[in-house]
Design a protein around this motif. Structure first.
Motif, PDB file in Angstrom:
ATOM      1  N   ARG A 289       0.827  -1.201   0.000  1.00 56.77           N
ATOM      2  CA  ARG A 289       0.000   0.000   0.000  1.00 56.77           C
ATOM      3  C   ARG A 289       0.863   1.254   0.000  1.00 56.77           C
ATOM      4  O   ARG A 289       2.011   1.243   0.419  1.00 56.77           O
ATOM      5  CB  ARG A 289      -0.897  -0.004   1.235  1.00 56.77           C
ATOM      6  N   ASP A 290       0.235   2.350  -0.474  1.00 58.01           N
ATOM      7  CA  ASP A 290       0.927   3.635  -0.462  1.00 58.01           C
ATOM      8  C   ASP A 290       1.139   4.094   0.974  1.00 58.01           C
ATOM      9  O   ASP A 290       0.297   3.890   1.849  1.00 58.01           O
ATOM     10  CB  ASP A 290       0.119   4.684  -1.217  1.00 58.01           C
ATOM     11  N   THR A 291       2.268   4.748   1.211  1.00 58.32           N
ATOM     12  CA  THR A 291       2.561   5.308   2.528  1.00 58.32           C
ATOM     13  C   THR A 291       3.109   6.714   2.355  1.00 58.32           C
ATOM     14  O   THR A 291       3.746   7.036   1.346  1.00 58.32           O
ATOM     15  CB  THR A 291       3.595   4.456   3.293  1.00 58.32           C
ATOM     16  N   ARG A 292       2.844   7.535   3.352  1.00 57.17           N
ATOM     17  CA  ARG A 292       3.341   8.911   3.334  1.00 57.17           C
ATOM     18  C   ARG A 292       3.592   9.325   4.776  1.00 57.17           C
ATOM     19  O   ARG A 292       2.702   9.246   5.622  1.00 57.17           O
ATOM     20  CB  ARG A 292       2.323   9.853   2.683  1.00 57.17           C
ATOM     21  N   THR A 293       4.813   9.760   5.050  1.00 59.77           N
ATOM     22  CA  THR A 293       5.196  10.222   6.384  1.00 59.77           C
ATOM     23  C   THR A 293       5.755  11.629   6.270  1.00 59.77           C
ATOM     24  O   THR A 293       6.700  11.874   5.512  1.00 59.77           O
ATOM     25  CB  THR A 293       6.247   9.298   7.021  1.00 59.77           C
ATOM     26  N   THR A 294       5.147  12.543   7.019  1.00 57.52           N
ATOM     27  CA  THR A 294       5.597  13.929   7.069  1.00 57.52           C
ATOM     28  C   THR A 294       6.013  14.242   8.495  1.00 57.52           C
ATOM     29  O   THR A 294       5.307  13.886   9.444  1.00 57.52           O
ATOM     30  CB  THR A 294       4.475  14.884   6.637  1.00 57.52           C
ATOM     31  N   ALA A 295       7.161  14.892   8.641  1.00 59.48           N
ATOM     32  CA  ALA A 295       7.682  15.171   9.987  1.00 59.48           C
ATOM     33  C   ALA A 295       8.316  16.550  10.015  1.00 59.48           C
ATOM     34  O   ALA A 295       8.862  17.023   9.007  1.00 59.48           O
ATOM     35  CB  ALA A 295       8.699  14.111  10.407  1.00 59.48           C
ATOM     36  N   ARG A 296       8.251  17.163  11.184  1.00 64.41           N
ATOM     37  CA  ARG A 296       8.954  18.417  11.412  1.00 64.41           C
ATOM     38  C   ARG A 296       9.181  18.553  12.916  1.00 64.41           C
ATOM     39  O   ARG A 296       8.478  17.942  13.731  1.00 64.41           O
ATOM     40  CB  ARG A 296       8.157  19.615  10.887  1.00 64.41           C
ATOM     41  N   GLY A 297      10.183  19.320  13.265  1.00 66.59           N
ATOM     42  CA  GLY A 297      10.480  19.494  14.679  1.00 66.59           C
ATOM     43  C   GLY A 297      11.600  20.482  14.887  1.00 66.59           C
ATOM     44  O   GLY A 297      12.233  20.975  13.941  1.00 66.59           O
ATOM     45  N   TYR A 298      11.849  20.772  16.152  1.00 67.14           N
ATOM     46  CA  TYR A 298      12.931  21.680  16.503  1.00 67.14           C
ATOM     47  C   TYR A 298      13.449  21.314  17.891  1.00 67.14           C
ATOM     48  O   TYR A 298      12.802  20.585  18.656  1.00 67.14           O
ATOM     49  CB  TYR A 298      12.476  23.141  16.447  1.00 67.14           C
ATOM     50  N   ARG A 299      14.635  21.831  18.204  1.00 66.23           N
ATOM     51  CA  ARG A 299      15.272  21.584  19.491  1.00 66.23           C
ATOM     52  C   ARG A 299      15.929  22.865  19.983  1.00 66.23           C
ATOM     53  O   ARG A 299      16.641  23.533  19.221  1.00 66.23           O
ATOM     54  CB  ARG A 299      16.323  20.482  19.383  1.00 66.23           C
ATOM     55  N   LEU A 300      15.699  23.223  21.251  1.00 64.45           N
ATOM     56  CA  LEU A 300      16.304  24.385  21.894  1.00 64.45           C
ATOM     57  C   LEU A 300      17.118  23.887  23.083  1.00 64.45           C
ATOM     58  O   LEU A 300      16.606  23.121  23.904  1.00 64.45           O
ATOM     59  CB  LEU A 300      15.230  25.373  22.365  1.00 64.45           C
ATOM     60  N   GLN A 301      18.358  24.313  23.172  1.00 70.81           N
ATOM     61  CA  GLN A 301      19.222  23.865  24.263  1.00 70.81           C
ATOM     62  C   GLN A 301      20.074  25.032  24.748  1.00 70.81           C
ATOM     63  O   GLN A 301      20.577  25.834  23.953  1.00 70.81           O
ATOM     64  CB  GLN A 301      20.135  22.717  23.811  1.00 70.81           C
ATOM     65  N   THR A 302      20.227  25.123  26.054  1.00 64.17           N
ATOM     66  CA  THR A 302      21.118  26.116  26.651  1.00 64.17           C
ATOM     67  C   THR A 302      21.945  25.442  27.724  1.00 64.17           C
ATOM     68  O   THR A 302      21.465  24.546  28.421  1.00 64.17           O
ATOM     69  CB  THR A 302      20.329  27.298  27.238  1.00 64.17           C
TER      70      THR A 302
END
Length: 612
Positions: A289-302
């Motif tokens: 079957r067709d598959t589609r994965t979309t992702a986004r993110g971010y990281r903040l560190q101090t």
């Protein structure tokens, strides 16, 4: 494995060498065997040969019938040295599978290419040639032939003494592989771009990449009448800013004056697979079957260091959406996580590390008839480690960790599955060196794993469980001489498992308990400086008991014992010329009660001259 190597030198840039390897595992139910050989000529010209064989039997006896057989043969030749500018790539593969339907695929290709360089910044490689394949099944055969090509280009540059608005370094690459046979076609294109800025206390990274591929294949293992097609697309963008980590002296762009160092990172990506049939025959039902994965993110560190104390805290966010076409398994996951870490050098002999994580993930599904349900998951992690140097010969390191997990179903009809899953671990370690030749290590760990459901506490037949484990590990190192070292280990483990009930406090009803003993010994012997011989011997046995409730009495019934024996040998030889020989063999025999013995023999040999 047997390896033969020879080196001949004719000038500063002429060198050839060979390597060979053999690896195998002969187990009761399966047999694995792999052999490879490689000859490297002047400036990287190479010839390779390899084969891989897998057998899986249908019962536990050594003479059982073969249920599945996979055999792959690989031949590759690149006779032109890379430094000459010309390349010739000859590859042949033979893949045979014997199971319900016997299949065999032979592929051969030859590509002639030219490598071009310009000012050490731009590199272009072009190849073209012929490809042929033969596909055989039990009742059908198919031959395909056509044209193949490869093209790649890489460009990288470093800016010297430029203004601060220009990047310090830029790199870009593009690659395209493909073949066009009678019915089977493949096309793969990939490119990426990256740049890096450097200032006195700051650095900035930007990257962008994309990959696209299309492949045709035969989905039916019995015939070659139908052709399926898969398209795959992947895209990724990344951004990262680091403050307080750069050592570059360029300071035209002033950084913010701050006692902290910090990092900001963000990325987004897309991964999509599309399957289709290029025929009108609807019988091609085996296509995925067709598959589609979309992702986004971010990281903040101090981070900040204040004398003996160093601390950092970071926040991560991730959003992932999965789409599975008509399978109704779509869902979206959104995660937020906070992590903090503290390191404190209390004294010259004491240090403390504390780490804590709090993570929340929310899953949402678009339809009521979906495979997944809406739910939230919360996870907490706390780890505390203390390091204490009591004396020059004694070190103590107690460790405590807690991992808590809670799952909450939002839908009313699934709310009875709301559960809590907590794990507690206490593991102190001791390392004692009473003399220069003796080292003693001791580790004791106690673990408790509680799992219970929110609405079942008052239910006498609740679904809660409790797993407990206590383990003691003792290691002894004895340096008999400069060439001989003994390493001994003994592990005792107690485990039990059973139902968990709320009786104004948690009570466990034990279902089973086990006691395990593991002993092994290893000798490290160097008859001379470049040769290491390591024989080792191990023994493990386990006794288990089942608990049965008979009226008001609990009967402890002895289960069948488990035994495992292990013997092995490893040899490492590094010659003065740089040749390396590694060889190992091992036999493991284990038996559970009156069942047949399960035996596994493993061999690994490798002999090569490293590339200078």
């Amino acid at each position: 494995m047997i390896g033969i190597s020879a080196t001949t030198t004719q000038g500063a840039n002429w060198r050839s060498w060979a390597e060979a390897g053999f690896s195998s595992s002969y187990a009761t139910r399966s047999w694995f065997d792999s052999t490879s050989a490689q000859l490297i000529g002047p400036l990287g010209a190479r010839w390779q040969l390899g084969q891989h064989l897998d057998l899986l039997r249908n019962d536990l006896s050594a003479g059982g019938d073969v249920r599945q057989r996979n055999h792959r043969l690989f031949v590759s030749a690149k006779p032109y040295p890379t430094g000459s500018g010309w390349t010739l790539d000859i590859v042949g593969t033979d893949n045979a599978i014997k199971e319900t339907v016997d299949r065999r695929t032979l592929v051969g290709k030859a590509l002639l290419g030219r490598l071009l360089n310009w000012r050490d910044a731009l590199s272009v490689h072009l190849e073209a040639g012929a490809i042929a394949s033969r596909h055989t099944a039990s009742t059908a055969e198919r031959r395909d032939a056509g044209f193949g090509h490869r093209a790649s280009a890489e460009w990288s540059t470093t800016t010297q003494n430029a203004s601060d608005i220009l990047p310090e370094a830029i790199n870009a690459s593009i690659r395209n592989d493909g073949d066009r046979r009678d019915r089977l076609r493949a096309h793969d294109t990939e490119w990426d771009f990256g740049s890096n800025w450097q200032w006195e206390r700051d650095s900035l990274e930007l990257a962008w990449g994309e990959q696209w591929s299309s492949t045709r294949f035969y989905p039916n293992p019995e015939t070659f009448d139908d052709v399926g097609e898969q398209e795959h697309r992947r895209r990724n963008i990344r951004f990262a800013w680091h403050h307080g980590t750069s050592n570059n002296n360029r300071s035209a762009l002033k950084s913010l004056i701050s006692p902290f160092s910090w990092q900001v990172e963000a990325d987004a990506g897309l991964d999509r697979n599309t399957y289709s049939s290029v025929t009108t025959d609807e019988a091609v039902a085996a296509l995925p079957r067709d598959t589609r994965t979309t992702a986004r993110g971010y990281r903040l560190q101090t981070s900040r260091a204040m004398g003996p104390i160093a601390a950092d805290i970071q926040y991560r966010y991730r959003w992932v959406q999965d789409r599975f076409g008509e399978q109704r398994r779509d869902q979206t996951a959104e995660t937020g996580e906070v992590e903090g870490r503290l390191r404190w050098q209390v004294t010259s002999r004491d240090s403390l590390t504390v780490r804590s994580i709090f993570r929340v993930t929310s899953y949402t599904a678009p339809g009521e008839e979906n495979f997944f349900d809406d739910r939230d998951q919360a996870e907490r992690v706390v780890e505390v480690a203390w390091w204490r140097k009591v004396s020059p010969v004694l070190t103590i390191r107690p460790i405590f960790s807690f991992r808590g997990f809670r799952q909450i179903f939002i839908s009313e009809d699934r709310s009875a599955n709301n559960n809590t899953d907590d794990v507690y671990l206490l593991a102190p370690e001791f390392e004692w060196q009473p003399s220069r030749i003796i080292t003693v290590f001791e580790r004791v760990s106690v673990r408790a794993h509680y799992r219970f459901f929110e609405f079942d506490r008052s239910d006498p037949d609740g679904r809660g469980t409790l797993y407990r484990r206590a383990e003691s590990e003792t290691r002894l190192g004895l340096r008999q001489s400069a060439r001989t070292t003994w390493r001994l280990r003994y592990v005792y483990r107690y485990e039990d498992f059973g139902g968990l009930f709320d009786r104004d406090g948690w009570v466990q009803s034990v279902d089973w308990d086990r006691r395990s003993h593991l002993m092994d010994a290893t000798l490290e012997w160097r008859p001379f400086g470049t040769l290491l011989v390591k024989p080792n011997l191990g023994l493990e046995f386990k006794r288990a008991f089942q608990h049965r409730l008979d009226g008001t009495e609990i009967t402890r019934i002895k289960d069948e014992p488990f035994k495992r024996q292990y013997i092995g040998m490893e040899i490492r030889w590094t010659m003065n010329s740089g040749f390396v020989l590694r060889a190992s063999l091992a036999r493991r025999v284990q038996q559970f009660g009156s069942s047949p013995k399960d035996r596994d023999d493993r061999w690994n040999v490798y002999f090569a001259r490293p590339i200078p």
